[in-house]
Design a protein around this motif. Structure first.
Motif, PDB file in Angstrom:
ATOM      1  N   PHE A 351       0.816  -1.213   0.000  1.00 39.81           N
ATOM      2  CA  PHE A 351       0.000   0.000   0.000  1.00 39.81           C
ATOM      3  C   PHE A 351       0.854   1.270   0.000  1.00 39.81           C
ATOM      4  O   PHE A 351       0.322   2.363   0.148  1.00 39.81           O
ATOM      5  N   SER A 352       2.167   1.121  -0.150  1.00 40.28           N
ATOM      6  CA  SER A 352       3.105   2.250  -0.094  1.00 40.28           C
ATOM      7  C   SER A 352       2.827   3.194   1.076  1.00 40.28           C
ATOM      8  O   SER A 352       2.663   4.402   0.887  1.00 40.28           O
ATOM      9  N   PRO A 353       2.784   2.656   2.279  1.00 45.13           N
ATOM     10  CA  PRO A 353       2.498   3.514   3.430  1.00 45.13           C
ATOM     11  C   PRO A 353       3.681   4.434   3.735  1.00 45.13           C
ATOM     12  O   PRO A 353       4.817   4.126   3.373  1.00 45.13           O
ATOM     13  N   SER A 354       3.388   5.561   4.397  1.00 42.52           N
ATOM     14  CA  SER A 354       4.473   6.455   4.812  1.00 42.52           C
ATOM     15  C   SER A 354       5.251   5.819   5.950  1.00 42.52           C
ATOM     16  O   SER A 354       6.438   6.054   6.113  1.00 42.52           O
ATOM     17  N   LYS A 355       4.572   5.032   6.759  1.00 48.51           N
ATOM     18  CA  LYS A 355       5.236   4.299   7.823  1.00 48.51           C
ATOM     19  C   LYS A 355       4.385   3.119   8.251  1.00 48.51           C
ATOM     20  O   LYS A 355       3.172   3.078   7.989  1.00 48.51           O
ATOM     21  N   ILE A 356       5.055   2.188   8.914  1.00 44.22           N
ATOM     22  CA  ILE A 356       4.388   0.963   9.368  1.00 44.22           C
ATOM     23  C   ILE A 356       4.616   0.821  10.862  1.00 44.22           C
ATOM     24  O   ILE A 356       5.703   1.126  11.368  1.00 44.22           O
ATOM     25  N   VAL A 357       3.588   0.344  11.562  1.00 46.32           N
ATOM     26  CA  VAL A 357       3.798  -0.099  12.946  1.00 46.32           C
ATOM     27  C   VAL A 357       3.136  -1.469  13.063  1.00 46.32           C
ATOM     28  O   VAL A 357       2.061  -1.695  12.513  1.00 46.32           O
ATOM     29  N   ASP A 358       3.823  -2.403  13.719  1.00 43.90           N
ATOM     30  CA  ASP A 358       3.174  -3.684  13.972  1.00 43.90           C
ATOM     31  C   ASP A 358       3.109  -3.955  15.464  1.00 43.90           C
ATOM     32  O   ASP A 358       3.957  -3.500  16.229  1.00 43.90           O
ATOM     33  N   PHE A 359       2.057  -4.661  15.839  1.00 43.46           N
ATOM     34  CA  PHE A 359       1.795  -5.022  17.236  1.00 43.46           C
ATOM     35  C   PHE A 359       1.756  -6.535  17.330  1.00 43.46           C
ATOM     36  O   PHE A 359       1.032  -7.189  16.573  1.00 43.46           O
ATOM     37  N   ALA A 360       2.517  -7.095  18.278  1.00 43.04           N
ATOM     38  CA  ALA A 360       2.551  -8.551  18.365  1.00 43.04           C
ATOM     39  C   ALA A 360       2.962  -9.016  19.759  1.00 43.04           C
ATOM     40  O   ALA A 360       3.894  -8.471  20.356  1.00 43.04           O
ATOM     41  N   THR A 361       2.265 -10.033  20.240  1.00 37.78           N
ATOM     42  CA  THR A 361       2.742 -10.765  21.424  1.00 37.78           C
ATOM     43  C   THR A 361       3.792 -11.734  20.893  1.00 37.78           C
ATOM     44  O   THR A 361       3.536 -12.912  20.724  1.00 37.78           O
ATOM     45  N   MET A 378      11.116  -1.682  18.570  1.00 38.59           N
ATOM     46  CA  MET A 378      12.264  -1.955  17.715  1.00 38.59           C
ATOM     47  C   MET A 378      11.982  -1.339  16.358  1.00 38.59           C
ATOM     48  O   MET A 378      10.870  -1.457  15.842  1.00 38.59           O
ATOM     49  N   THR A 379      12.981  -0.670  15.798  1.00 34.86           N
ATOM     50  CA  THR A 379      12.687   0.149  14.616  1.00 34.86           C
ATOM     51  C   THR A 379      13.827   0.196  13.624  1.00 34.86           C
ATOM     52  O   THR A 379      14.979  -0.094  13.971  1.00 34.86           O
ATOM     53  N   ASN A 380      13.492   0.581  12.401  1.00 35.44           N
ATOM     54  CA  ASN A 380      14.507   0.942  11.417  1.00 35.44           C
ATOM     55  C   ASN A 380      14.477   2.450  11.166  1.00 35.44           C
ATOM     56  O   ASN A 380      15.117   2.955  10.255  1.00 35.44           O
ATOM     57  N   ALA A 381      13.670   3.172  11.967  1.00 32.66           N
ATOM     58  CA  ALA A 381      13.461   4.614  11.754  1.00 32.66           C
ATOM     59  C   ALA A 381      13.223   5.263  13.110  1.00 32.66           C
ATOM     60  O   ALA A 381      12.106   5.300  13.608  1.00 32.66           O
ATOM     61  N   VAL A 382      14.300   5.811  13.662  1.00 27.93           N
ATOM     62  CA  VAL A 382      14.248   6.252  15.053  1.00 27.93           C
ATOM     63  C   VAL A 382      13.212   7.350  15.316  1.00 27.93           C
ATOM     64  O   VAL A 382      12.595   7.396  16.387  1.00 27.93           O
ATOM     65  N   GLU A 383      12.952   8.219  14.322  1.00 21.64           N
ATOM     66  CA  GLU A 383      11.988   9.314  14.555  1.00 21.64           C
ATOM     67  C   GLU A 383      10.586   8.751  14.770  1.00 21.64           C
ATOM     68  O   GLU A 383       9.820   9.266  15.580  1.00 21.64           O
ATOM     69  N   TRP A 384      10.243   7.751  13.995  1.00 23.71           N
ATOM     70  CA  TRP A 384       8.916   7.120  14.127  1.00 23.71           C
ATOM     71  C   TRP A 384       8.803   6.476  15.506  1.00 23.71           C
ATOM     72  O   TRP A 384       7.804   6.612  16.203  1.00 23.71           O
ATOM     73  N   GLN A 443      12.175  -0.683   2.561  1.00 23.13           N
ATOM     74  CA  GLN A 443      12.913   0.416   3.218  1.00 23.13           C
ATOM     75  C   GLN A 443      11.958   1.367   3.950  1.00 23.13           C
ATOM     76  O   GLN A 443      12.339   2.469   4.320  1.00 23.13           O
ATOM     77  N   ILE A 444      10.738   0.903   4.163  1.00 19.39           N
ATOM     78  CA  ILE A 444       9.721   1.798   4.724  1.00 19.39           C
ATOM     79  C   ILE A 444       9.983   2.004   6.221  1.00 19.39           C
ATOM     80  O   ILE A 444      10.320   1.052   6.932  1.00 19.39           O
ATOM     81  N   PRO A 445       9.843   3.251   6.712  1.00 23.73           N
ATOM     82  CA  PRO A 445       9.994   3.484   8.161  1.00 23.73           C
ATOM     83  C   PRO A 445       9.012   2.597   8.932  1.00 23.73           C
ATOM     84  O   PRO A 445       7.804   2.612   8.656  1.00 23.73           O
TER      85      PRO A 445
END
Ligand code: BES
Ligand code: MN
Ligand code: ZN
Length: 483
Positions: A351-361, A378-384, A443-445
């Motif tokens: 979906f070419s998102p500006s950023k992704i967040v995932d939630f998981a146990t 845990m991230t590949n994009a510290v600002e996010w 490479q998406i944040p």
């Protein structure tokens, strides 16, 4: 239940209970001094003698005190003025409601919960969580929601928003609390469908045949062991111009995790109905964002499977091909969440998102690292990641970053396939899991949130029953609706 602004003379008009937020410096709080006068000095006597504590979340229930026309008066401590933040508002309101909800009540009036917007909304959502328990199947309920919560002095908009957030938190909690014979991939997808219908979200549900044609081999590998077929649910919310790239929310929805052939012992398996908490969190956030009319576009991807054993279940040594084309060597069938998320993240990236967040146990290792009250970031994009951390701080929820050094990736290199689904040994297990996920976000944040600790409470808190906690629904409701 409804939440309304209290328009009546709060001391004089009858109700079932009045909850008084009681600060350490109670002498300067007009609602306490007014109630004290009405009761002929009863409150100040009890406060001075220390019978009533002003420590956050400590509750004292007075039965029909003379001078106040409420059947009960509940004093709940809120601590020092410097404690008056979203966390205290949320928990003290929850504790007060929990203290009086062992019976059904009509009107409960809450006084002294005013503050900045996020404080008032946190109080409303906290009260709503405090009176809802995990007793879904008990004939004798342990908690009852009052018919009406009347809030004195709050901004009406904060009551309305706090109510929407509170209902979303309770939706997530209920889904987590539902037993796995009731909540499985298909029935979870139906729950998502009804949220979508109610709040005008667009929804797509991928069944097994569609997942096969989409080559979601990683998710399908996990699903093989169960007769309950998997689903992948895509929800979309549009609150901004179509040209604005969406934020993607991805959730692990393992409706039951037995561990598969790397089977869990009974104690570890007992609470594994909670392993869909990531997907439930995403659904709660989508509902909240829609109700708050957040000015952003969102796409949610939830991967729903059951991880069981059978003659056809995936095995150790199997090689799965993920939707992205990467091949994965299975070293442990209990590291299934990352396999489900691999395909979900790939779908989200489409979906070419500006950023992704995932939630998981996702990992027990995250609980070892941070305990049961803090989610790992845990991230590949510290600002996010920082944006998420500051939103959580504002809301009084706990998250903390773990380092993502590149050398952790060496641990997941495969011998037969591109990558393997566990690291070398247990150390740093939350991070090697995140490194696995990172392989699928292009490479998406992206920020991964391991909620294995906070998503499910083994024992009750003063402000909330045990079971599903709805952690981070408030934080993301605020984060997404604050721009
Ligand atoms: N669902 C579990 C993680 C979990 C543990 C969630 C405790 C909530 C409470 C996950 O699927 C799992 O089993 N992870 C394994 C990974 C390991 C095999 C690399 C773990 O943490 O032991
Ligand atoms: Mn597992
Ligand atoms: Zn799991």
């Amino acid at each position: 239940m409804q939440c309304v602004l209290s328009l009546s003379n709060w001391l004089g008009s009858p109700c079932d209970a009045i909850v008084l937020a009681t600060p350490e410096n109670w002498r300067t709080a007009t609602h306490i001094t007014e109630a004290d006068q009405a009761t002929g000095g009863l409150l100040s006597r009890l406060l001075e003698s220390g019978e009533i504590s002003t420590k956050p979340c400590k509750t004292t229930v007075l039965q029909s005190p003379a001078g106040i026309s409420a059947k009960q008066v509940v004093l709940v401590g809120i601590g020092a003025p410097s404690d008056w933040k979203a966390i205290t508002a949320n928990r003290s309101a929850g504790a007060a409601l929990k203290a009086i909800s062992s019976k059904s009540r009509e009107i409960v009036r809450l006084v002294g919960f005013t503050g900045a917007g996020e404080i008032e909304r946190a109080a409303v959502a906290g009260a709503m969580a405090g009176c809802v328990g995990q007793d879904l199947f008990r004939k004798e309920k342990s908690l009852f929601q009052p018919e009406t919560l009347e809030w004195h002095g709050l901004q009406e908009e904060n009551i309305r928003k706090g109510f929407a957030i509170g209902e979303s938190v309770n939706l997530t909690r209920k889904l987590v609390n539902l037993p796995p014979n009731y909540l499985y991939p298909e029935s979870f997808a139906e729950a998502a469908q009804s949220v979508a219908q109610q709040y005008q979200l667009s929804i797509e549900i991928w069944d097994k045949a569609k997942l096969e044609s989409e080559r979601c081999g990683s998710l399908l590998g996990v699903a093989r062991g169960s007769v309950k077929e998997p689903r992948l649910v895509i929800l979309q919310y549009r609150g901004a111009e179509p040209s604005v790239a969406p934020i993607a929310l991805v959730g692990k929805g393992v409706t039951f995790d037995s561990g598969g052939y790397s089977i869990k012992p009974t104690d570890g398996m007992l609470t594994m109905k909670c392993d869909m908490a990531g997907a439930a969190t995403v659904l709660g956030i989508m509902q909240a964002a829609a109700r708050l009319q957040a000015r952003c576009n969102l796409v949610a991807v939830m991967g729903l499977v059951e991880n069981l054993v059978s003659g056809d279940a995936f095995k150790l040594g199997d090689v799965l091909t993920a939707r992205s084309g990467k091949t994965i060597e299975i070293h442990n069938t209990d590291a299934e969440g990352r396999l489900v998320l691999a395909d979900c993240l790939d779908v989200a990236a489409g979906f070419s998102p500006s950023k992704i967040v995932d939630f998981a146990t996702l990992t027990g290792a995250c609980c070892v690292a941070l305990g049961n009250d803090i989610s790992g970031l845990m991230t590949n994009a510290v600002e996010w990641q920082t944006e998420i951390q500051s939103a959580a701080d504002r809301c009084g929820e706990f998250v903390w970053p773990l380092p993502m050094h590149s050398f952790f990736s060496e641990q997941i290199a495969g011998k037969v396939a591109d990558i393997k689904n566990v690291g070398e040994g247990r150390w740093g297990g939350a991070i090697t899991a995140a490194k696995f996920l990172e392989e699928f976000v292009q490479q998406i944040p992206w920020t991964h949130i391991d909620i294995a600790g906070p998503a499910f409470l083994d024992s009750p808190k003063a402000w909330c029953d045990a079971g599903g906690s709805g952690t981070l629904v408030r934080t993301f409701a605020e984060l997404l609706s604050s721009s």
